[in-house]
Enzyme design. Structure first.
Site, PDB file in Angstrom:
ATOM      1  N   TYR A 116      32.727  11.191  12.742  1.00 33.47           N
ATOM      2  CA  TYR A 116      32.253  12.577  12.659  1.00 33.47           C
ATOM      3  C   TYR A 116      33.481  13.478  12.556  1.00 33.47           C
ATOM      4  O   TYR A 116      34.482  13.099  11.952  1.00 33.47           O
ATOM      5  CB  TYR A 116      31.350  12.883  13.866  1.00 33.47           C
ATOM      6  CG  TYR A 116      30.458  14.090  13.632  1.00 33.47           C
ATOM      7  CD1 TYR A 116      29.635  14.161  12.509  1.00 33.47           C
ATOM      8  CD2 TYR A 116      30.459  15.154  14.518  1.00 33.47           C
ATOM      9  CE1 TYR A 116      28.831  15.263  12.284  1.00 33.47           C
ATOM     10  CE2 TYR A 116      29.653  16.265  14.312  1.00 33.47           C
ATOM     11  CZ  TYR A 116      28.846  16.314  13.189  1.00 33.47           C
ATOM     12  OH  TYR A 116      28.053  17.408  12.975  1.00 33.47           O
ATOM     13  N   LYS A 171       5.781  -0.748   5.126  1.00 31.31           N
ATOM     14  CA  LYS A 171       6.542  -0.995   3.898  1.00 31.31           C
ATOM     15  C   LYS A 171       8.042  -0.974   4.190  1.00 31.31           C
ATOM     16  O   LYS A 171       8.800  -1.837   3.712  1.00 31.31           O
ATOM     17  CB  LYS A 171       6.197   0.092   2.876  1.00 31.31           C
ATOM     18  CG  LYS A 171       6.526  -0.284   1.449  1.00 31.31           C
ATOM     19  CD  LYS A 171       5.463  -1.196   0.900  1.00 31.31           C
ATOM     20  CE  LYS A 171       5.681  -1.486  -0.562  1.00 31.31           C
ATOM     21  NZ  LYS A 171       4.550  -2.211  -1.143  1.00 31.31           N
ATOM     22  N   GLU A 213       4.242   5.040  -3.479  1.00 27.93           N
ATOM     23  CA  GLU A 213       3.284   4.179  -2.802  1.00 27.93           C
ATOM     24  C   GLU A 213       1.966   4.912  -2.570  1.00 27.93           C
ATOM     25  O   GLU A 213       1.939   6.051  -2.101  1.00 27.93           O
ATOM     26  CB  GLU A 213       3.865   3.747  -1.446  1.00 27.93           C
ATOM     27  CG  GLU A 213       3.106   2.652  -0.766  1.00 27.93           C
ATOM     28  CD  GLU A 213       3.413   1.282  -1.354  1.00 27.93           C
ATOM     29  OE1 GLU A 213       2.636   0.341  -1.105  1.00 27.93           O
ATOM     30  OE2 GLU A 213       4.433   1.140  -2.051  1.00 27.93           O
ATOM     31  N   ASP A 239       2.462  -0.116  -6.388  1.00 26.65           N
ATOM     32  CA  ASP A 239       1.061  -0.440  -6.662  1.00 26.65           C
ATOM     33  C   ASP A 239       0.884  -0.889  -8.112  1.00 26.65           C
ATOM     34  O   ASP A 239      -0.007  -1.685  -8.414  1.00 26.65           O
ATOM     35  CB  ASP A 239       0.166   0.771  -6.388  1.00 26.65           C
ATOM     36  CG  ASP A 239       0.274   1.234  -4.948  1.00 26.65           C
ATOM     37  OD1 ASP A 239       0.196   0.380  -4.054  1.00 26.65           O
ATOM     38  OD2 ASP A 239       0.458   2.439  -4.722  1.00 26.65           O
ATOM     39  N   ASN A 365      -8.668  -6.221  -0.870  1.00 25.44           N
ATOM     40  CA  ASN A 365      -8.438  -6.480   0.553  1.00 25.44           C
ATOM     41  C   ASN A 365      -9.218  -5.499   1.423  1.00 25.44           C
ATOM     42  O   ASN A 365      -9.329  -4.326   1.067  1.00 25.44           O
ATOM     43  CB  ASN A 365      -6.938  -6.356   0.873  1.00 25.44           C
ATOM     44  CG  ASN A 365      -6.245  -7.702   0.902  1.00 25.44           C
ATOM     45  OD1 ASN A 365      -6.815  -8.690   1.344  1.00 25.44           O
ATOM     46  ND2 ASN A 365      -5.014  -7.737   0.442  1.00 25.44           N
TER      47      ASN A 365
END
Length: 486
Positions: A116, A171, A213, A239, A365
């Site tokens: 930092y 995910k 998604e 998808d 599903n």
């Protein structure tokens, strides 16, 4: 009451039961659960005394109502006292499934000064002078945004961004577990296409890739296409592309098992949304003989009214005989059925009317388009999206390796050549000597999958992809298709 649905680990419960301490008590519990149609997966003795035994009985059920029925039947047994019922899925999600951890120990002032202020300023200025260094000097090199508006979540529909979070967390966990990729959920409280594109464009500098998604079709097509034009990092709608890659991989091996060729088969696809459209276009590139696309509107055919741009293109480039009937009629004589739609659309008798050595991929599903137990009576190969059935077709076979390869190679976009290469890599992991009707695709836990896919992606980025098969639809025609995939 015995359920006709398949029990699943997604509806696993643990029941704490006090039962009389006699020789047959435990056996009565497992028998009762079995008669109720559930599957016992564990039974642990927690405590005991001279008259009673306290046990934790864990079982898979079909749904919440079935779980309640199992508990009720146990409660009706003599000498059984049900103390507590725990839903193991909800327990797993308590507090979320992911966290941030530091790669830097920060054990003393010296390390703090470099990680930092003041040391970090030097790194900031280096990136300001050369923005490309962000990939080398920040988390950008290994970080993906998992973006959703919650409009098409896992078959649950438009449930919104907050309700989508458990899926996006999952995910992100899969990205880390299978690909070593750091991913973070970005759920958006808007379903306006322009706003989604603007937000993702604005946050993109922090990420090496964007994973779209659970965004509803056809909006998802436009969002992906516009972001691909705007960003210099890969945009991947899982998808669409993840599903298409895994289906092509599984079908490649299924064809080897049944001894058929892509160019000779007729395929029926139930579902012409994001996943179905991507599957069909990738199969066309791979040279499939004919495809009938079926959706809520019916079989897509030339002359069909009120189709969106994507469905209109499919109607014009599939369905050679212009079939316009129902789904059971469409699969008569078909070699392959691929379902990415809704449960219980077909029966075993429908599958019996397919061609010899037929292939069924029923991937809705949690309940497939046809009961896999019935389908296996007639089809040579049956695959589903379920983890408790043979031949699970699961996107986790694709997206971790795809992003691993793209991040490693600093790819700026995801391409169709990558999809074809990833599918070949997944299929080849099985090996000719291991192929059979119940093993056409690797396990999601096979450690060879992600490295193989990542290597295939890196090869494409470097310009050395393996050749693809000739396409049934000319490449020039596919290139004219609406911007829905690739």
């Amino acid at each position: 009451m015995v359920t006709t649905r398949l029990p699943s680990a997604g509806f696993s419960i643990t029941i704490r039961i006090a039962v009389t301490a006699d020789a047959s008590s435990i056996g009565r519990l497992t028998t009762c659960v079995g008669e109720a149609g559930a599957i016992v997966t564990a039974l642990d003795v927690v405590d005991s005394d001279p008259t009673h035994v306290l046990v934790d009985l864990t079982c898979d059920t079909a749904d919440a109502a079935h779980a309640d029925q199992v508990v009720k039947q146990l409660e009706e047994q003599d000498g059984v006292d049900v103390r507590k019922v725990s839903d193991r899925t909800f327990l797993l999600h308590l507090g979320g499934k992911i966290e941030v951890s530091s790669k830097v120990a920060l054990r003393n002032r010296d390390e703090l000064s470099r990680a930092y202020t003041p040391g970090v300023a030097r790194v900031c200025m280096a990136i300001a002078e050369n923005p490309a260094d962000a990939r080398r000097l920040t988390i950008k090199r290994n970080t993906v945004a998992v973006v959703s508006d919650g409009s098409a979540v896992l078959g649950l529909g438009n449930i919104g961004p907050a309700a989508a979070m458990p899926v996006m967390e999952g995910k992100a966990a899969l990205f880390k577990r299978f690909g070593g990729v750091d991913a973070w959920p970005v759920v958006l409280d808007t379903q306006d296409t322009d706003e989604i594109v603007a937000i993702v464009k604005a946050i993109a500098p922090a990420y090496g890739g964007i994973n779209l998604e659970d965004i509803a079709a056809p909006r998802c097509f436009e969002i992906e296409a516009r972001l691909k034009e705007l960003l210099d990092i890969p945009v991947f709608h899982d998808d669409q592309h993840g599903t298409a890659i895994c289906v092509l991989a599984a079908l490649t091996n299924a064809m080897r098992v049944v001894g058929k060729r892509m160019e000779d088969v007729k395929v029926v696809v139930s579902g012409a949304g994001a996943a179905g459209t991507a599957i069909m276009k990738l199969l066309m590139r791979q040279g499939v003989g004919d495809i009938i696309a079926y959706d809520r509107k019916g079989a897509l055919h030339r002359g069909m009214p009120d189709l969106n741009e994507s469905m209109q293109w499919l109607a014009e480039h599939t369905n050679k005989e212009n079939y316009a009937g129902d789904l059971p009629g469409a699969i008569v004589g078909a070699d392959v059925f691929i379902g990415v739609s809704a449960p219980n659309l077909l029966t075993g008798d429908d599958i019996a009317r397919m061609a010899d050595r037929s292939i069924v991929f029923a991937m809705a599903n949690p309940d497939p388009e046809v009961d896999p137990r019935e389908a296996r009576k007639h089809a040579a190969i049956v695959a589903t999206g379920r983890s408790d059935q043979p031949n699970q077709i699961n996107n986790v076979l694709a997206f971790p390796g795809v992003f691993r390869g793209m991040l490693d190679a600093a790819a700026e976009e995801f391409t169709e050549e990558m999809a074809l290469a990833a599918a070949r890599a997944i299929a080849d992991v099985v090996g000719e000597d291991k192929l059979n009707p119940t093993v056409i695709i690797p396990s999601v836990f096979d450690p060879r999958v992600t490295p193989a896919v990542a290597a295939a992606i890196r090869a494409v980025v470097k310009g050395t992809p393996a050749p693809a098969n000739p396409a049934a639809v000319p490449e020039s025609e596919l290139d004219k298709a609406p911007e829905t995939t690739f």
